[in-house]
Motif scaffolding. Sequence first.
Motif, PDB file in Angstrom:
ATOM      1  N   ALA A 100      42.242 -71.233 -76.339  1.00  0.00           N
ATOM      2  CA  ALA A 100      41.210 -71.914 -75.537  1.00  0.00           C
ATOM      3  C   ALA A 100      40.647 -73.090 -76.327  1.00  0.00           C
ATOM      4  O   ALA A 100      40.352 -72.961 -77.521  1.00  0.00           O
ATOM      5  N   GLN A 101      40.509 -74.219 -75.656  1.00  0.00           N
ATOM      6  CA  GLN A 101      40.022 -75.443 -76.315  1.00  0.00           C
ATOM      7  C   GLN A 101      38.638 -75.763 -75.742  1.00  0.00           C
ATOM      8  O   GLN A 101      38.513 -76.488 -74.764  1.00  0.00           O
ATOM      9  N   VAL A 102      37.615 -75.169 -76.367  1.00  0.00           N
ATOM     10  CA  VAL A 102      36.270 -75.300 -75.794  1.00  0.00           C
ATOM     11  C   VAL A 102      35.439 -76.281 -76.631  1.00  0.00           C
ATOM     12  O   VAL A 102      34.470 -75.901 -77.287  1.00  0.00           O
ATOM     13  N   TYR A 103      35.890 -77.527 -76.636  1.00  0.00           N
ATOM     14  CA  TYR A 103      35.149 -78.573 -77.346  1.00  0.00           C
ATOM     15  C   TYR A 103      35.272 -79.898 -76.592  1.00  0.00           C
ATOM     16  O   TYR A 103      35.148 -80.974 -77.185  1.00  0.00           O
ATOM     17  N   GLY A 104      35.477 -79.778 -75.271  1.00  0.00           N
ATOM     18  CA  GLY A 104      35.617 -80.984 -74.458  1.00  0.00           C
ATOM     19  C   GLY A 104      34.389 -81.874 -74.529  1.00  0.00           C
ATOM     20  O   GLY A 104      34.489 -83.096 -74.393  1.00  0.00           O
ATOM     21  N   ARG A 105      33.229 -81.267 -74.796  1.00  0.00           N
ATOM     22  CA  ARG A 105      31.999 -82.070 -74.835  1.00  0.00           C
ATOM     23  C   ARG A 105      31.961 -83.035 -76.015  1.00  0.00           C
ATOM     24  O   ARG A 105      31.138 -83.936 -76.057  1.00  0.00           O
ATOM     25  N   PHE A 106      32.832 -82.838 -76.993  1.00  0.00           N
ATOM     26  CA  PHE A 106      32.885 -83.750 -78.136  1.00  0.00           C
ATOM     27  C   PHE A 106      34.068 -84.731 -78.042  1.00  0.00           C
ATOM     28  O   PHE A 106      34.230 -85.593 -78.906  1.00  0.00           O
ATOM     29  N   ALA A 107      34.904 -84.532 -77.040  1.00  0.00           N
ATOM     30  CA  ALA A 107      36.133 -85.339 -76.940  1.00  0.00           C
ATOM     31  C   ALA A 107      35.942 -86.463 -75.926  1.00  0.00           C
ATOM     32  O   ALA A 107      35.023 -86.440 -75.113  1.00  0.00           O
ATOM     33  N   ARG A 108      36.821 -87.442 -75.951  1.00  0.00           N
ATOM     34  CA  ARG A 108      36.991 -88.341 -74.798  1.00  0.00           C
ATOM     35  C   ARG A 108      38.096 -87.711 -73.966  1.00  0.00           C
ATOM     36  O   ARG A 108      39.101 -87.239 -74.510  1.00  0.00           O
ATOM     37  N   GLN A 168      37.313 -77.196 -64.149  1.00  0.00           N
ATOM     38  CA  GLN A 168      37.600 -77.333 -62.711  1.00  0.00           C
ATOM     39  C   GLN A 168      38.056 -78.754 -62.381  1.00  0.00           C
ATOM     40  O   GLN A 168      38.966 -78.953 -61.564  1.00  0.00           O
ATOM     41  N   ALA A 169      37.448 -79.734 -63.019  1.00  0.00           N
ATOM     42  CA  ALA A 169      37.876 -81.125 -62.773  1.00  0.00           C
ATOM     43  C   ALA A 169      39.298 -81.338 -63.296  1.00  0.00           C
ATOM     44  O   ALA A 169      40.105 -82.041 -62.670  1.00  0.00           O
ATOM     45  N   THR A 170      39.627 -80.716 -64.419  1.00  0.00           N
ATOM     46  CA  THR A 170      40.979 -80.846 -64.983  1.00  0.00           C
ATOM     47  C   THR A 170      42.016 -80.297 -64.001  1.00  0.00           C
ATOM     48  O   THR A 170      43.116 -80.855 -63.856  1.00  0.00           O
ATOM     49  N   ALA A 171      41.655 -79.204 -63.328  1.00  0.00           N
ATOM     50  CA  ALA A 171      42.593 -78.581 -62.377  1.00  0.00           C
ATOM     51  C   ALA A 171      43.005 -79.556 -61.279  1.00  0.00           C
ATOM     52  O   ALA A 171      44.059 -79.375 -60.660  1.00  0.00           O
ATOM     53  N   HIS A 172      42.215 -80.573 -61.039  1.00  0.00           N
ATOM     54  CA  HIS A 172      42.526 -81.521 -59.962  1.00  0.00           C
ATOM     55  C   HIS A 172      43.172 -82.812 -60.469  1.00  0.00           C
ATOM     56  O   HIS A 172      43.428 -83.729 -59.687  1.00  0.00           O
ATOM     57  N   GLN A 173      43.436 -82.862 -61.764  1.00  0.00           N
ATOM     58  CA  GLN A 173      44.129 -84.036 -62.325  1.00  0.00           C
ATOM     59  C   GLN A 173      45.647 -83.828 -62.237  1.00  0.00           C
ATOM     60  O   GLN A 173      46.104 -82.696 -62.078  1.00  0.00           O
ATOM     61  N   PRO A 174      46.423 -84.891 -62.367  1.00  0.00           N
ATOM     62  CA  PRO A 174      47.882 -84.732 -62.305  1.00  0.00           C
ATOM     63  C   PRO A 174      48.356 -83.636 -63.268  1.00  0.00           C
ATOM     64  O   PRO A 174      47.958 -83.622 -64.438  1.00  0.00           O
ATOM     65  N   GLY A 175      49.160 -82.717 -62.733  1.00  0.00           N
ATOM     66  CA  GLY A 175      49.689 -81.631 -63.554  1.00  0.00           C
ATOM     67  C   GLY A 175      48.638 -80.607 -63.963  1.00  0.00           C
ATOM     68  O   GLY A 175      48.922 -79.710 -64.748  1.00  0.00           O
ATOM     69  N   ALA A 176      47.406 -80.742 -63.443  1.00  0.00           N
ATOM     70  CA  ALA A 176      46.262 -79.904 -63.860  1.00  0.00           C
ATOM     71  C   ALA A 176      46.083 -79.962 -65.381  1.00  0.00           C
ATOM     72  O   ALA A 176      45.754 -78.972 -66.028  1.00  0.00           O
ATOM     73  N   ARG A 177      46.330 -81.153 -65.928  1.00  0.00           N
ATOM     74  CA  ARG A 177      46.299 -81.335 -67.382  1.00  0.00           C
ATOM     75  C   ARG A 177      45.285 -82.398 -67.768  1.00  0.00           C
ATOM     76  O   ARG A 177      44.879 -83.229 -66.955  1.00  0.00           O
ATOM     77  N   ALA A 178      44.954 -82.395 -69.063  1.00  0.00           N
ATOM     78  CA  ALA A 178      44.115 -83.459 -69.626  1.00  0.00           C
ATOM     79  C   ALA A 178      44.480 -83.664 -71.089  1.00  0.00           C
ATOM     80  O   ALA A 178      45.144 -82.818 -71.704  1.00  0.00           O
ATOM     81  N   TRP A 179      44.019 -84.793 -71.589  1.00  0.00           N
ATOM     82  CA  TRP A 179      44.109 -85.052 -73.033  1.00  0.00           C
ATOM     83  C   TRP A 179      42.703 -85.074 -73.600  1.00  0.00           C
ATOM     84  O   TRP A 179      41.833 -85.763 -73.053  1.00  0.00           O
ATOM     85  N   TYR A 180      42.475 -84.335 -74.673  1.00  0.00           N
ATOM     86  CA  TYR A 180      41.226 -84.446 -75.424  1.00  0.00           C
ATOM     87  C   TYR A 180      41.506 -85.380 -76.612  1.00  0.00           C
ATOM     88  O   TYR A 180      42.387 -85.096 -77.430  1.00  0.00           O
ATOM     89  N   LEU A 181      40.769 -86.469 -76.673  1.00  0.00           N
ATOM     90  CA  LEU A 181      40.937 -87.430 -77.756  1.00  0.00           C
ATOM     91  C   LEU A 181      39.722 -87.357 -78.668  1.00  0.00           C
ATOM     92  O   LEU A 181      38.578 -87.401 -78.193  1.00  0.00           O
ATOM     93  N   ALA A 203      42.895 -87.883 -83.370  1.00  0.00           N
ATOM     94  CA  ALA A 203      43.669 -86.702 -82.978  1.00  0.00           C
ATOM     95  C   ALA A 203      43.646 -86.571 -81.467  1.00  0.00           C
ATOM     96  O   ALA A 203      42.693 -87.006 -80.806  1.00  0.00           O
ATOM     97  N   ALA A 204      44.693 -85.970 -80.928  1.00  0.00           N
ATOM     98  CA  ALA A 204      44.769 -85.738 -79.479  1.00  0.00           C
ATOM     99  C   ALA A 204      45.330 -84.338 -79.246  1.00  0.00           C
ATOM    100  O   ALA A 204      46.173 -83.869 -80.011  1.00  0.00           O
ATOM    101  N   VAL A 205      44.802 -83.684 -78.210  1.00  0.00           N
ATOM    102  CA  VAL A 205      45.311 -82.353 -77.846  1.00  0.00           C
ATOM    103  C   VAL A 205      45.547 -82.335 -76.338  1.00  0.00           C
ATOM    104  O   VAL A 205      44.649 -82.701 -75.560  1.00  0.00           O
ATOM    105  N   ARG A 206      46.746 -81.912 -75.938  1.00  0.00           N
ATOM    106  CA  ARG A 206      47.030 -81.798 -74.504  1.00  0.00           C
ATOM    107  C   ARG A 206      46.609 -80.416 -74.025  1.00  0.00           C
ATOM    108  O   ARG A 206      46.995 -79.399 -74.612  1.00  0.00           O
ATOM    109  N   VAL A 207      45.788 -80.387 -72.987  1.00  0.00           N
ATOM    110  CA  VAL A 207      45.278 -79.120 -72.465  1.00  0.00           C
ATOM    111  C   VAL A 207      45.652 -78.984 -70.992  1.00  0.00           C
ATOM    112  O   VAL A 207      45.930 -79.976 -70.317  1.00  0.00           O
TER     113      VAL A 207
END
Length: 355
Positions: A200-208, A232-245, A286-290
């Motif tokens: 689980a990547q629970v630090y989205g509040r610090f990422a772009r 929930q917003a990520t679930a509606h993005q392409p592939g239900a994915r996001a990048w945390y930068l 750094a970048a992490v694909r979630v």
Amino acid sequence: MAGLCAAARARELGGSPGVFEKGTRAGGSMLLSSGVIWRYRDFDEFRAQCPDGDERLQRVVFDGLDEGLEWLESLGAPVVTRETGNPLTTGVRFDPQGLTDTLARAAGDVRFGQPVTVTVTVTEDPLVLASGGFQGDPELVERYVRPAAPLRVRANPWSDGAGLRVGLERGAALSDGLDEFYGRNMADVDFDEDGFVALAQVYGRFARIFNERGEEFFDHNAVSWSELDLVQATAHQPGARAWYLLDDEALDEQVRYGTVRELVAAAPTRTNPAELPFEPPAGTVAAVRVAAAITHTIGGLRVDDQARVLNEQDEPIDGLLAAGADVGGISTGGYASGLATALVLGRQAAETALS
Ligand SMILES: Cc1cc2nc3c(=O)[nH]c(=O)nc-3n(C[C@H](O)[C@H](O)[C@H](O)COP(=O)(O)OP(=O)(O)OC[C@H]3O[C@@H](n4cnc5c(N)ncnc54)[C@H](O)[C@@H]3O)c2cc1C
């Protein structure tokens, strides 16, 4: 959890309940959880955090939790700590295995491998629907949650909407917020139970936060403490994915299980910013694909304050009760403890059934 709580309470009140358990073991997602059963410190905070929930149900859960926690302890459930680690909330952390064993013992008659379905009438007596939500059925998730791509399930493998289906078959009404769910943005790899917390990547509040098209779709300053709005917003993005930068400052932030730097280092999908499919903002180191994963649904059957399932006219359906994640409308618009809902409504369902 809700079914075991209902059965344990029913036995205590002199009933002879039976638990029909689809799985091969007791405890459902409760056993896999962190075991923190909590509520907001005051009711106004609960309303502010979950503004779209049914206030009457929220009241039931809020008012009933402390008694429920005492009850669990009186049954012998092992307490790990009386802290939640969150200043907004109060509650108790139980050892999940000990909690499961205690409740299974108190519930008595648990029959494994016996699913409740719309075609199998298990009882003429009151029936408590407590199948843990509909996250395990991709078709129901597609219909109600409507993610951009199928979501990985971060929960027990058996909760696939049986409660919802049985309820609908018997004329139940559904709550608001059927598209909402509790889940986590996870490192975008396949995982099993061992990865539920570790990945689980629970630090989205610090990422772009960007999607695969390179669009910054969520302002990290607006991410809620639970990060469910972001998931929930990520679930509606392409592939239900996001990048945390992440920049250097973000990597130094402290989160629940260490620093962001440590979590990023352990994430199997960490990526060199130079290899991103779009130009990252200056300072990204750094970048992490979630990918969004679903733990349980937030919408579900509509019930009243006695855990009776309601029809479209808001009338109770005879002999039909529901508890736990099969019930919708409690944490709508935010996040509240699923274990608390299971505990309080499970106990309430038993009390109603035997009254
Ligand atoms: C990794 C992780 C950590 C978590 N941490 C926390 C936490 O710290 N605090 C918190 O409040 N919540 C937490 N949760 C969420 C919590 O586990 C759930 O909210 C809670 O278990 C929901 O209770 P429930 O009784 O509705 O469902 P469950 O506990 O999942 O029980 C549902 C049961 O129904 C059974 N079932 C399904 N279909 C059928 C059928 N057709 N017939 C018969 N039986 C059926 C399942 O096998 C299961 O045993 C966490 C979840 C996970 C996965």
